[in-house]
Design a protein around this motif. Structure first.
Motif, mmCIF file in Angstrom:
data_model
loop_
_atom_site.group_PDB
_atom_site.id
_atom_site.type_symbol
_atom_site.label_atom_id
_atom_site.label_comp_id
_atom_site.label_asym_id
_atom_site.label_seq_id
_atom_site.Cartn_x
_atom_site.Cartn_y
_atom_site.Cartn_z
ATOM 1 N N PHE A 288 -4.499 -0.362 8.661
ATOM 2 C CA PHE A 288 -2.786 0.238 9.240
ATOM 3 C C PHE A 288 -2.845 1.409 7.683
ATOM 4 O O PHE A 288 -2.301 2.282 7.476
ATOM 5 C CB PHE A 288 -2.657 -0.671 9.024
ATOM 6 C CG PHE A 288 -2.102 -0.190 10.747
ATOM 7 C CD1 PHE A 288 -0.589 0.343 11.812
ATOM 8 C CD2 PHE A 288 -2.486 -1.634 11.990
ATOM 9 C CE1 PHE A 288 -0.855 -0.546 12.830
ATOM 10 C CE2 PHE A 288 -2.537 -1.753 13.194
ATOM 11 C CZ PHE A 288 -1.725 -0.940 13.380
ATOM 12 N N SER A 289 -3.102 0.762 6.407
ATOM 13 C CA SER A 289 -3.113 0.866 5.293
ATOM 14 C C SER A 289 -4.161 1.426 5.034
ATOM 15 O O SER A 289 -3.695 3.144 4.398
ATOM 16 C CB SER A 289 -3.539 -0.149 4.259
ATOM 17 O OG SER A 289 -1.971 -1.106 4.156
ATOM 18 N N ILE A 290 -5.238 1.458 5.270
ATOM 19 C CA ILE A 290 -6.162 3.007 5.783
ATOM 20 C C ILE A 290 -5.913 4.258 6.493
ATOM 21 O O ILE A 290 -5.928 5.067 5.982
ATOM 22 C CB ILE A 290 -7.729 2.498 4.931
ATOM 23 C CG1 ILE A 290 -8.214 1.633 4.953
ATOM 24 C CG2 ILE A 290 -8.836 3.870 5.743
ATOM 25 C CD1 ILE A 290 -9.525 0.610 4.592
ATOM 26 N N TYR A 291 -5.306 4.012 7.373
ATOM 27 C CA TYR A 291 -5.376 4.569 8.117
ATOM 28 C C TYR A 291 -3.913 5.475 8.385
ATOM 29 O O TYR A 291 -3.571 6.105 9.518
ATOM 30 C CB TYR A 291 -5.909 4.340 9.779
ATOM 31 C CG TYR A 291 -7.552 4.576 9.324
ATOM 32 C CD1 TYR A 291 -8.106 5.341 9.618
ATOM 33 C CD2 TYR A 291 -7.962 3.553 9.543
ATOM 34 C CE1 TYR A 291 -9.668 5.695 9.634
ATOM 35 C CE2 TYR A 291 -9.631 2.830 9.826
ATOM 36 C CZ TYR A 291 -10.240 3.956 9.332
ATOM 37 O OH TYR A 291 -11.858 4.202 9.384
ATOM 38 N N LEU A 292 -3.065 4.544 7.776
ATOM 39 C CA LEU A 292 -1.591 4.910 7.874
ATOM 40 C C LEU A 292 -1.026 6.337 7.724
ATOM 41 O O LEU A 292 -0.342 6.654 8.764
ATOM 42 C CB LEU A 292 -0.948 4.463 6.755
ATOM 43 C CG LEU A 292 1.000 4.529 6.472
ATOM 44 C CD1 LEU A 292 1.111 3.954 8.170
ATOM 45 C CD2 LEU A 292 1.379 4.243 5.249
ATOM 46 N N LEU B 227 1.459 10.414 11.534
ATOM 47 C CA LEU B 227 1.556 11.619 11.393
ATOM 48 C C LEU B 227 0.923 12.204 13.098
ATOM 49 O O LEU B 227 2.135 12.672 13.898
ATOM 50 C CB LEU B 227 -0.381 12.581 11.756
ATOM 51 C CG LEU B 227 0.313 12.982 9.573
ATOM 52 C CD1 LEU B 227 -0.627 13.918 9.183
ATOM 53 C CD2 LEU B 227 0.973 14.106 9.947
ATOM 54 N N PHE B 228 0.781 11.094 14.071
ATOM 55 C CA PHE B 228 0.434 10.950 15.380
ATOM 56 C C PHE B 228 1.928 10.667 16.095
ATOM 57 O O PHE B 228 1.764 10.919 17.100
ATOM 58 C CB PHE B 228 -0.153 9.786 15.475
ATOM 59 C CG PHE B 228 -0.851 9.555 16.871
ATOM 60 C CD1 PHE B 228 -1.025 10.484 17.617
ATOM 61 C CD2 PHE B 228 -0.121 8.419 17.903
ATOM 62 C CE1 PHE B 228 -1.207 10.143 19.232
ATOM 63 C CE2 PHE B 228 -0.158 7.387 19.068
ATOM 64 C CZ PHE B 228 -0.584 8.892 19.870
ATOM 65 N N ILE B 229 2.612 9.469 15.161
ATOM 66 C CA ILE B 229 3.895 9.384 15.602
ATOM 67 C C ILE B 229 4.765 10.282 15.989
ATOM 68 O O ILE B 229 5.511 10.555 16.622
ATOM 69 C CB ILE B 229 4.351 8.173 15.069
ATOM 70 C CG1 ILE B 229 3.525 6.516 15.492
ATOM 71 C CG2 ILE B 229 5.885 7.673 15.309
ATOM 72 C CD1 ILE B 229 3.696 5.969 14.545
ATOM 73 N N LEU C 102 3.837 10.305 4.547
ATOM 74 C CA LEU C 102 3.547 8.986 4.466
ATOM 75 C C LEU C 102 2.763 8.343 3.417
ATOM 76 O O LEU C 102 1.183 8.326 4.339
ATOM 77 C CB LEU C 102 4.242 7.586 5.458
ATOM 78 C CG LEU C 102 5.024 6.619 5.066
ATOM 79 C CD1 LEU C 102 5.998 6.858 4.451
ATOM 80 C CD2 LEU C 102 4.264 5.748 6.427
ATOM 81 N N PRO C 103 2.881 8.370 2.095
ATOM 82 C CA PRO C 103 1.377 7.707 1.137
ATOM 83 C C PRO C 103 0.981 6.528 1.907
ATOM 84 O O PRO C 103 1.581 5.549 1.879
ATOM 85 C CB PRO C 103 1.997 8.329 -0.056
ATOM 86 C CG PRO C 103 3.275 7.679 -0.174
ATOM 87 C CD PRO C 103 3.905 7.957 1.494
ATOM 88 N N SER C 104 -0.543 6.263 1.086
ATOM 89 C CA SER C 104 -0.741 5.146 1.617
ATOM 90 C C SER C 104 -1.891 4.410 0.476
ATOM 91 O O SER C 104 -2.869 5.810 0.292
ATOM 92 C CB SER C 104 -0.965 4.279 2.652
ATOM 93 O OG SER C 104 -2.148 3.021 2.695
ATOM 94 N N LYS C 105 -2.298 3.623 -0.653
ATOM 95 C CA LYS C 105 -3.171 3.557 -1.607
ATOM 96 C C LYS C 105 -3.529 1.872 -1.557
ATOM 97 O O LYS C 105 -2.648 1.476 -1.907
ATOM 98 C CB LYS C 105 -2.656 3.920 -2.699
ATOM 99 C CG LYS C 105 -3.783 3.779 -3.844
ATOM 100 C CD LYS C 105 -3.767 4.605 -4.975
ATOM 101 C CE LYS C 105 -4.749 3.843 -6.193
ATOM 102 N NZ LYS C 105 -4.433 4.530 -7.426
ATOM 103 N N LEU C 106 -4.564 1.487 -0.369
ATOM 104 C CA LEU C 106 -4.709 0.460 -0.823
ATOM 105 C C LEU C 106 -5.439 0.038 -2.504
ATOM 106 O O LEU C 106 -6.534 0.202 -2.329
ATOM 107 C CB LEU C 106 -5.651 -0.205 0.254
ATOM 108 C CG LEU C 106 -6.050 -1.353 0.966
ATOM 109 C CD1 LEU C 106 -5.157 -2.158 1.306
ATOM 110 C CD2 LEU C 106 -7.601 -1.564 1.504
ATOM 111 N N SER D 177 0.704 -1.186 0.312
ATOM 112 C CA SER D 177 0.122 -0.131 0.283
ATOM 113 C C SER D 177 0.653 1.293 -0.269
ATOM 114 O O SER D 177 0.472 2.115 -0.870
ATOM 115 C CB SER D 177 -0.090 0.202 1.141
ATOM 116 O OG SER D 177 -1.785 -1.126 1.846
ATOM 117 N N VAL D 178 2.192 1.560 0.691
ATOM 118 C CA VAL D 178 2.694 2.027 0.663
ATOM 119 C C VAL D 178 4.142 2.415 -0.508
ATOM 120 O O VAL D 178 3.299 3.916 -1.571
ATOM 121 C CB VAL D 178 4.226 2.262 1.910
ATOM 122 C CG1 VAL D 178 5.271 2.986 2.012
ATOM 123 C CG2 VAL D 178 3.346 2.342 3.515
#
Length: 411
Positions: free
Chosen positions: A339-343, A348-350, A369-373, A44-45
């Protein structure tokens, strides 16, 4: 089939089962789940990077460039542009003049890759979207104006409204360098292009750039964009061979394709490495089932003595081992999808919690950090995990079917 499910579940959930066998069985389930989770997340990343590459970097840089082989430029560039606009896969065409020079402000100097554009053509491109309406109007009205990347402005301590000197090298008839020509330009806007582009990119009027570079035909070349940038390599050759003037052909995969190639390479490595992790976890299924078969010899013997055939025994133990694969796969897939949907939110939280930044906008073309499921990645990962789990059960199941009930019950 109901009997097979019942026996498989009974053998798997037997409380009297050896503790070591239970540990090996649990570790195989955990390993398969972890492999599926990490594989889906990393794919996803990679998909996210590819999406951002297409929507951000490839929305700024040209997909193809055709540069005249002659110093005077392309003679009938307006006619060539009209012809190129008729191509069904071309979405944008404009003339350009490109030069590399040195920007000077006081005692500070910085290399710049300056591109001369014709405002009437550039108005339908990406440039107006990067600046304010007033800045774009100032650029159109002033032939000696220039847009510069924000990295250049920061390095030279410039701000919008300042004047800057640019030194452009000159070529003689025998292609040797002569004294550079100096121009004084007014900075009318700052550009946020992303990554290293901010540190060396500038745009000025094509007419002034052509005059400075002794390009008598007005345009040094033509650059364009396609509806699908990943077809640029084939389309560039197809279009280039159809042009009347002699040109050098170039596309974004030559100048900036290393990033896309890196994404594809990492994707392949991730597939291979994490598929092997899942395969290693499946070997634990083999170990746990072999030990379970040795422990359940008496139960297998009794089943065979009351009429159970070899196929039923094989299916029972295959089903028992497949339970581990299915449970591990389901857990890994669910966690990987979530995790992929809310990465982006998680990263950002980390970053806020620990005061770190995973990606720097000054280096990369994005600062998050991008993510696309992609669901086909999820289906493929689940299929690989369950398929390897089923293969891992074949040997122990066949071994169980070969137990001689008379020999076992005799002891």
């Amino acid at each position: 089939m109901r009997l097979i499910w019942l026996l498989a579940w009974r053998f798997r959930s037997n409380k009297r089962q050896n503790g070591f066998i239970s540990f090996i069985s649990a570790s195989s389930t955990f390993g398969i789940g972890l492999g599926c989770f990490v594989l889906i997340l990393l794919l996803s990343v990679m998909n996210g990077f590819e999406k951002e590459l297409k929507e951000q970097l490839l929305s700024i840089i040209p997909h193809a460039e055709f540069k005249s082989v002659y110093r005077q430029g392309i003679s009938d560039w307006e006619g060539e542009i009209t012809q190129l606009k008729a191509h069904p896969k071309v979405t944008f065409v404009e003339p350009y003049v490109k030069a590399t020079g040195m920007l000077q402000k006081g005692n500070k100097m910085k290399a710049v890759d300056i591109t001369g554009l014709e405002p009437s053509y550039a108005a339908s491109g990406f440039l107006p979207a990067l600046v304010s309406t007033s800045e774009w109007q100032d650029f159109k009205d002033d032939p000696s104006s220039v847009f510069l990347g924000k990295g250049l402005l920061k390095t030279l301590s410039l701000k919008v409204g300042d004047k800057v000197q640019i030194l452009l090298p000159q070529l003689t008839d025998d292609l040797s360098l002569s004294a550079p020509k100096s121009l004084t330009l007014k900075v009318v806007g700052s550009l946020e292009l992303g990554g290293e582009l901010n540190n060396y990119t500038g745009f000025m009027h094509m007419s002034l750039a052509a005059e400075t570079q002794n390009i008598t035909q007005g345009a040094q070349g033509i650059r364009l964009r396609f509806d699908d940038p990943f077809e640029a390599q084939n389309l560039t050759q197809e279009i280039g061979y159809g042009l009347k003037p002699e040109v050098y052909m170039s596309n974004w995969t030559i100048s900036d394709g290393n990033l896309y190639q890196d994404i594809q390479l990492v994707r392949a490595v991730v597939y291979i490495a994490l598929s092997l992790v899942i395969a290693v976890a499946c070997f634990n299924i083999v170990s746990s089932l072999v030990m379970a078969v040795n422990e359940k010899q008496s139960e297998i013997a009794m089943l065979k003595s009351i009429g159970a055939d070899n196929s039923l025994i094989i299916l029972v133990f295959m089903m028992q081992g497949t339970f581990n694969g299915i449970i591990g796969t389901l857990c890994g897939v669910v966690l990987g999808v979530m995790f992929s949907i809310y990465l982006a939110d998680i990263s950002l939280f980390i970053e806020g919690l620990f005061g770190i930044q995973f990606l720097s906008g000054d280096v990369y073309f994005i600062d998050f950090l991008p993510s696309k499921l992609e669901w086909h990645d999820v289906y493929l990962t689940a299929s690989i995990a369950i398929g390897l789990s089923i293969l891992a059960t074949i040997y122990p199941a066949i071994k169980a079917s070969r137990i001689n009930p008379a020999k076992v019950l005799g002891h």
